[in-house]
Design a protein around this motif. Structure first.
Motif, PDB file in Angstrom:
ATOM      1  N   ALA A  50     -24.198  47.037  47.455  1.00 59.55           N
ATOM      2  CA  ALA A  50     -22.774  46.921  47.183  1.00 59.55           C
ATOM      3  C   ALA A  50     -22.028  46.678  48.484  1.00 59.55           C
ATOM      4  O   ALA A  50     -22.568  46.805  49.580  1.00 59.55           O
ATOM      5  CB  ALA A  50     -22.279  48.199  46.523  1.00 59.55           C
ATOM      6  N   ALA A  51     -20.756  46.336  48.361  1.00 64.51           N
ATOM      7  CA  ALA A  51     -19.933  46.110  49.540  1.00 64.51           C
ATOM      8  C   ALA A  51     -19.918  47.368  50.404  1.00 64.51           C
ATOM      9  O   ALA A  51     -20.106  48.478  49.923  1.00 64.51           O
ATOM     10  CB  ALA A  51     -18.522  45.745  49.107  1.00 64.51           C
ATOM     11  N   ASN A  52     -19.697  47.192  51.717  1.00 62.44           N
ATOM     12  CA  ASN A  52     -19.687  48.329  52.625  1.00 62.44           C
ATOM     13  C   ASN A  52     -18.696  49.369  52.156  1.00 62.44           C
ATOM     14  O   ASN A  52     -17.585  49.056  51.732  1.00 62.44           O
ATOM     15  CB  ASN A  52     -19.324  47.860  54.040  1.00 62.44           C
ATOM     16  CG  ASN A  52     -20.408  46.994  54.648  1.00 62.44           C
ATOM     17  OD1 ASN A  52     -21.573  47.139  54.296  1.00 62.44           O
ATOM     18  ND2 ASN A  52     -20.016  46.098  55.545  1.00 62.44           N
ATOM     19  N   SER A  53     -19.095  50.629  52.252  1.00 65.24           N
ATOM     20  CA  SER A  53     -18.238  51.718  51.809  1.00 65.24           C
ATOM     21  C   SER A  53     -17.084  51.899  52.773  1.00 65.24           C
ATOM     22  O   SER A  53     -17.256  51.892  53.992  1.00 65.24           O
ATOM     23  CB  SER A  53     -19.052  53.008  51.708  1.00 65.24           C
ATOM     24  OG  SER A  53     -18.249  54.078  51.317  1.00 65.24           O
ATOM     25  N   VAL A  54     -15.883  52.077  52.216  1.00 62.73           N
ATOM     26  CA  VAL A  54     -14.679  52.291  53.017  1.00 62.73           C
ATOM     27  C   VAL A  54     -14.003  53.565  52.532  1.00 62.73           C
ATOM     28  O   VAL A  54     -13.674  53.666  51.352  1.00 62.73           O
ATOM     29  CB  VAL A  54     -13.701  51.100  52.882  1.00 62.73           C
ATOM     30  CG1 VAL A  54     -12.422  51.379  53.663  1.00 62.73           C
ATOM     31  CG2 VAL A  54     -14.350  49.814  53.367  1.00 62.73           C
ATOM     32  N   PRO A  55     -13.784  54.559  53.387  1.00 60.85           N
ATOM     33  CA  PRO A  55     -13.095  55.783  52.959  1.00 60.85           C
ATOM     34  C   PRO A  55     -11.713  55.455  52.415  1.00 60.85           C
ATOM     35  O   PRO A  55     -10.970  54.658  53.006  1.00 60.85           O
ATOM     36  CB  PRO A  55     -13.014  56.610  54.249  1.00 60.85           C
ATOM     37  CG  PRO A  55     -14.104  56.076  55.122  1.00 60.85           C
ATOM     38  CD  PRO A  55     -14.191  54.609  54.807  1.00 60.85           C
ATOM     39  N   LEU A  56     -11.366  56.056  51.292  1.00 58.94           N
ATOM     40  CA  LEU A  56     -10.085  55.790  50.661  1.00 58.94           C
ATOM     41  C   LEU A  56      -9.072  56.859  51.014  1.00 58.94           C
ATOM     42  O   LEU A  56      -9.424  58.019  51.247  1.00 58.94           O
ATOM     43  CB  LEU A  56     -10.249  55.734  49.143  1.00 58.94           C
ATOM     44  CG  LEU A  56     -11.181  54.661  48.591  1.00 58.94           C
ATOM     45  CD1 LEU A  56     -11.248  54.780  47.073  1.00 58.94           C
ATOM     46  CD2 LEU A  56     -10.738  53.269  48.996  1.00 58.94           C
TER      47      LEU A  56
ATOM     48  N   THR B 258     -15.815  54.923  44.077  1.00 58.93           N
ATOM     49  CA  THR B 258     -14.426  55.089  43.661  1.00 58.93           C
ATOM     50  C   THR B 258     -13.577  54.000  44.295  1.00 58.93           C
ATOM     51  O   THR B 258     -13.866  53.524  45.401  1.00 58.93           O
ATOM     52  CB  THR B 258     -13.861  56.468  44.059  1.00 58.93           C
ATOM     53  OG1 THR B 258     -14.069  56.693  45.456  1.00 58.93           O
ATOM     54  CG2 THR B 258     -14.509  57.574  43.254  1.00 58.93           C
ATOM     55  N   VAL B 259     -12.530  53.625  43.571  1.00 62.17           N
ATOM     56  CA  VAL B 259     -11.551  52.665  44.067  1.00 62.17           C
ATOM     57  C   VAL B 259     -10.167  53.240  43.825  1.00 62.17           C
ATOM     58  O   VAL B 259      -9.983  54.128  42.985  1.00 62.17           O
ATOM     59  CB  VAL B 259     -11.676  51.292  43.364  1.00 62.17           C
ATOM     60  CG1 VAL B 259     -13.029  50.668  43.632  1.00 62.17           C
ATOM     61  CG2 VAL B 259     -11.437  51.424  41.858  1.00 62.17           C
ATOM     62  N   SER B 260      -9.202  52.745  44.544  1.00 58.74           N
ATOM     63  CA  SER B 260      -7.822  53.191  44.356  1.00 58.74           C
ATOM     64  C   SER B 260      -7.254  52.609  43.070  1.00 58.74           C
ATOM     65  O   SER B 260      -7.451  51.431  42.771  1.00 58.74           O
ATOM     66  CB  SER B 260      -6.961  52.747  45.542  1.00 58.74           C
ATOM     67  OG  SER B 260      -5.581  52.940  45.268  1.00 58.74           O
ATOM     68  N   ARG B 261      -6.549  53.421  42.289  1.00 56.95           N
ATOM     69  CA  ARG B 261      -5.934  52.900  41.069  1.00 56.95           C
ATOM     70  C   ARG B 261      -4.810  51.918  41.380  1.00 56.95           C
ATOM     71  O   ARG B 261      -4.498  51.057  40.575  1.00 56.95           O
ATOM     72  CB  ARG B 261      -5.376  54.044  40.225  1.00 56.95           C
ATOM     73  CG  ARG B 261      -6.429  54.726  39.385  1.00 56.95           C
ATOM     74  CD  ARG B 261      -5.788  55.464  38.238  1.00 56.95           C
ATOM     75  NE  ARG B 261      -6.258  56.828  38.157  1.00 56.95           N
ATOM     76  CZ  ARG B 261      -5.859  57.703  37.253  1.00 56.95           C
ATOM     77  NH1 ARG B 261      -4.959  57.363  36.371  1.00 56.95           N
ATOM     78  NH2 ARG B 261      -6.338  58.924  37.252  1.00 56.95           N
ATOM     79  N   THR B 262      -4.207  52.047  42.544  1.00 52.76           N
ATOM     80  CA  THR B 262      -3.138  51.119  42.912  1.00 52.76           C
ATOM     81  C   THR B 262      -3.683  49.802  43.439  1.00 52.76           C
ATOM     82  O   THR B 262      -2.975  48.804  43.469  1.00 52.76           O
ATOM     83  CB  THR B 262      -2.225  51.756  43.982  1.00 52.76           C
ATOM     84  OG1 THR B 262      -3.013  52.105  45.133  1.00 52.76           O
ATOM     85  CG2 THR B 262      -1.557  53.007  43.420  1.00 52.76           C
ATOM     86  N   ASP B 263      -4.954  49.791  43.858  1.00 46.40           N
ATOM     87  CA  ASP B 263      -5.596  48.562  44.336  1.00 46.40           C
ATOM     88  C   ASP B 263      -7.062  48.567  43.903  1.00 46.40           C
ATOM     89  O   ASP B 263      -7.970  48.601  44.731  1.00 46.40           O
ATOM     90  CB  ASP B 263      -5.480  48.470  45.862  1.00 46.40           C
ATOM     91  CG  ASP B 263      -6.044  47.166  46.421  1.00 46.40           C
ATOM     92  OD1 ASP B 263      -6.131  46.176  45.647  1.00 46.40           O
ATOM     93  OD2 ASP B 263      -6.410  47.143  47.612  1.00 46.40           O
ATOM     94  N   PRO B 264      -7.319  48.524  42.590  1.00 47.02           N
ATOM     95  CA  PRO B 264      -8.689  48.657  42.090  1.00 47.02           C
ATOM     96  C   PRO B 264      -9.618  47.524  42.498  1.00 47.02           C
ATOM     97  O   PRO B 264     -10.838  47.696  42.512  1.00 47.02           O
ATOM     98  CB  PRO B 264      -8.515  48.703  40.570  1.00 47.02           C
ATOM     99  CG  PRO B 264      -7.209  48.027  40.318  1.00 47.02           C
ATOM    100  CD  PRO B 264      -6.349  48.364  41.491  1.00 47.02           C
ATOM    101  N   GLY B 265      -9.048  46.373  42.831  1.00 51.67           N
ATOM    102  CA  GLY B 265      -9.872  45.255  43.259  1.00 51.67           C
ATOM    103  C   GLY B 265     -10.118  45.234  44.749  1.00 51.67           C
ATOM    104  O   GLY B 265     -10.786  44.325  45.260  1.00 51.67           O
TER     105      GLY B 265
ATOM    106  N   GLU C 242     -15.107  53.153  47.944  1.00 49.13           N
ATOM    107  CA  GLU C 242     -15.909  54.155  48.629  1.00 49.13           C
ATOM    108  C   GLU C 242     -17.197  54.337  47.840  1.00 49.13           C
ATOM    109  O   GLU C 242     -17.172  54.765  46.687  1.00 49.13           O
ATOM    110  CB  GLU C 242     -15.128  55.464  48.735  1.00 49.13           C
ATOM    111  CG  GLU C 242     -15.767  56.491  49.634  1.00 49.13           C
ATOM    112  CD  GLU C 242     -14.844  57.657  49.944  1.00 49.13           C
ATOM    113  OE1 GLU C 242     -15.350  58.772  50.135  1.00 49.13           O
ATOM    114  OE2 GLU C 242     -13.602  57.436  49.987  1.00 49.13           O
ATOM    115  N   VAL C 243     -18.314  54.009  48.445  1.00 53.38           N
ATOM    116  CA  VAL C 243     -19.611  53.985  47.761  1.00 53.38           C
ATOM    117  C   VAL C 243     -20.468  55.137  48.249  1.00 53.38           C
ATOM    118  O   VAL C 243     -20.631  55.330  49.453  1.00 53.38           O
ATOM    119  CB  VAL C 243     -20.342  52.650  48.010  1.00 53.38           C
ATOM    120  CG1 VAL C 243     -21.647  52.599  47.223  1.00 53.38           C
ATOM    121  CG2 VAL C 243     -19.451  51.465  47.642  1.00 53.38           C
TER     122      VAL C 243
END
Length: 317
Positions: A33-39, A55-62, A66-67
Motif C-alpha cells: 500500500a501507499a507509504n503510511s502517513v501519520p494523521l 485509516t484515512v481522514s473523513r475530511t480528506d478520505p482520498g 495511516e497504514v
C-alpha cells in the motif's frame, strides 16, 4: 492418527490459499500500500489497504492514509473495538481477532470458513461475523453460511445463529442461512438476513432471548446496515429478486416501509456502511481485480463517487 493429521494439514493449507486469494481481492493493490502517513486528530474512516488495517481522514478520505501492519480479510470498528477477520496461516485456520484502538489483542475466536462480513455495535460491545462455509457467492445455489455473535462484556459467544429459534417456525428449515448482522443501539437487538428456498428475509434478532423474528413484507433484503439514527436500513436488493442478475443498493425506512433505490446503478455485493446519517459507502471491485470504496447519498439523490481509492471494508472510526 497419521491420516487424521495429514487431513488436518491439507485442510489448513487449503484455507490459507483461500484467505490469501481473498486478501488480494479485498485489498488495495497487488503490491504494498501507499507509504503510511501519520494523521492529525479528527474523525477518520477505517479501511483495508492491500489487506492492511488503515485509516484515512473523513475530511480528506482520498488523501494520505495511516497504514498499520495488522492484516485482516474483513474489518469493522466502533467505540474503540475492532473486529478483524484474520486470514488463515499455513497450519492454522482463520480467526476472529477482537482488538482495541491500539491494536492490542483482547480475544480471538478460531473460525473455519471464508471471511465475508463483520460488524461491531455502536458501543463497541457486540461483534458479529459471517463466513462462507460452502460456496463463495450469494448468487450461487447451494451456498452455506455461518454467522456468529460475541458479547465482549460478558464473554457470551454464539457461534451460529442457527442456535436461535425463529418466530412462526416450529422447526427451522434445513436450507436456512443467516448473514449480514447489524446492531441496534441497545446492544441486544439486531437485524440480519435469513434465506430459505428462494426467499431472503429481513429478520430482527433478540440476542438475550436467542430468538429471530422475520419482518413481514420485507423479502429480498440482504446484508442490512442500520443508520446511525436507527431509522433506516441500507442493504443490497437483488435485481428482479434474482441475485444472479446482481444487486442494487437501497434504503428501507423502518417506520414507513418505504424503499429508496440509491443512485448507484452498478451491482454491489457488499454490506453497505453508513458514513453518517446521509451517506452510504460500499466496495466495488474494478476490472483489474482491485477495490475502491464508493459513496452515494442515502436519499436517492446525487451520483456515486469514489470515497477511498484502492481500499475496502469502510467503517467510521
Amino acid at each position: 492418527m497419521k491420516n487424521r493429521l495429514l487431513i488436518t494439514v491439507i485442510a489448513a493449507v487449503l484455507l490459507a490459499g483461500v484467505a490469501i486469494g481473498y486478501t488480494v481481492l479485498s485489498g488495495a493493490s497487488p503490491g504494498e500500500a501507499a507509504n503510511s502517513v501519520p494523521l492529525d486528530s479528527g474523525p477518520r474512516l477505517m479501511v483495508l489497504s492491500n489487506g492492511k488495517l488503515s485509516t484515512v481522514s473523513r475530511t480528506d478520505p482520498g488523501g494520505s492514509r495511516e497504514v498499520t501492519e495488522q492484516r485482516c480479510d474483513r474489518v469493522y470498528g466502533a467505540a474503540g473495538t475492532i473486529s478483524c477477520l484474520r486470514p488463515a496461516g499455513a497450519l492454522k485456520a482463520g480467526e476472529l481477532a477482537v482488538l482495541d484502538s491500539d491494536l492490542k489483542e483482547l480475544r480471538t475466536v478460531p473460525l473455519t470458513g471464508f471471511p465475508n462480513r463483520t460488524r461491531v455495535s455502536k458501543s463497541g460491545r457486540m461483534v458479529a461475523w459471517t463466513l462462507f462455509v460452502d460456496g463463495h457467492s450469494y448468487a450461487a445455489n447451494g451456498f452455506s453460511t455461518s454467522t456468529g455473535i460475541l458479547d465482549t462484556k460478558t464473554g457470551t459467544l454464539v457461534r451460529s445463529l442457527e442456535e436461535f429459534t425463529v418466530d412462526g417456525l416450529a422447526q427451522r428449515p434445513v436450507d436456512s442461512n443467516f448473514w449480514g448482522v447489524t446492531f441496534t443501539a441497545d446492544d441486544n437487538r439486531f437485524y440480519a438476513t435469513m434465506s430459505t428456498g428462494p426467499h431472503r428475509y429481513l429478520v430482527e434478532g433478540d440476542f438475550a432471548a436467542k430468538h429471530l423474528k422475520p419482518l413481514t413484507g420485507l423479502d429480498n433484503v440482504e446484508c442490512p446496515s442500520l443508520s446511525p439514527d436507527g431509522t433506516r436500513i441500507a442493504y443490497k436488493k437483488a435485481v428482479d429478486g434474482d441475485p444472479q442478475k446482481g444487486w442494487r443498493v437501497s434504503v428501507l425506512d423502518l417506520a414507513t416501509r418505504q424503499i429508496t433505490q440509491l443512485a448507484e446503478t452498478r451491482t454491489v455485493d457488499d454490506q453497505p456502511a453508513w458514513i453518517d446519517d446521509h451517506t452510504v459507502a460500499y466496495g466495488i471491485q474494478r476490472d483489474d481485480g482491485l477495490n475502491d470504496v464508493w459513496s452515494v447519498p442515502a436519499d436517492g439523490s446525487g451520483s456515486p463517487a469514489v470515497l477511498v481509492p484502492e481500499a475496502s471494508s469502510p467503517a467510521p472510526w
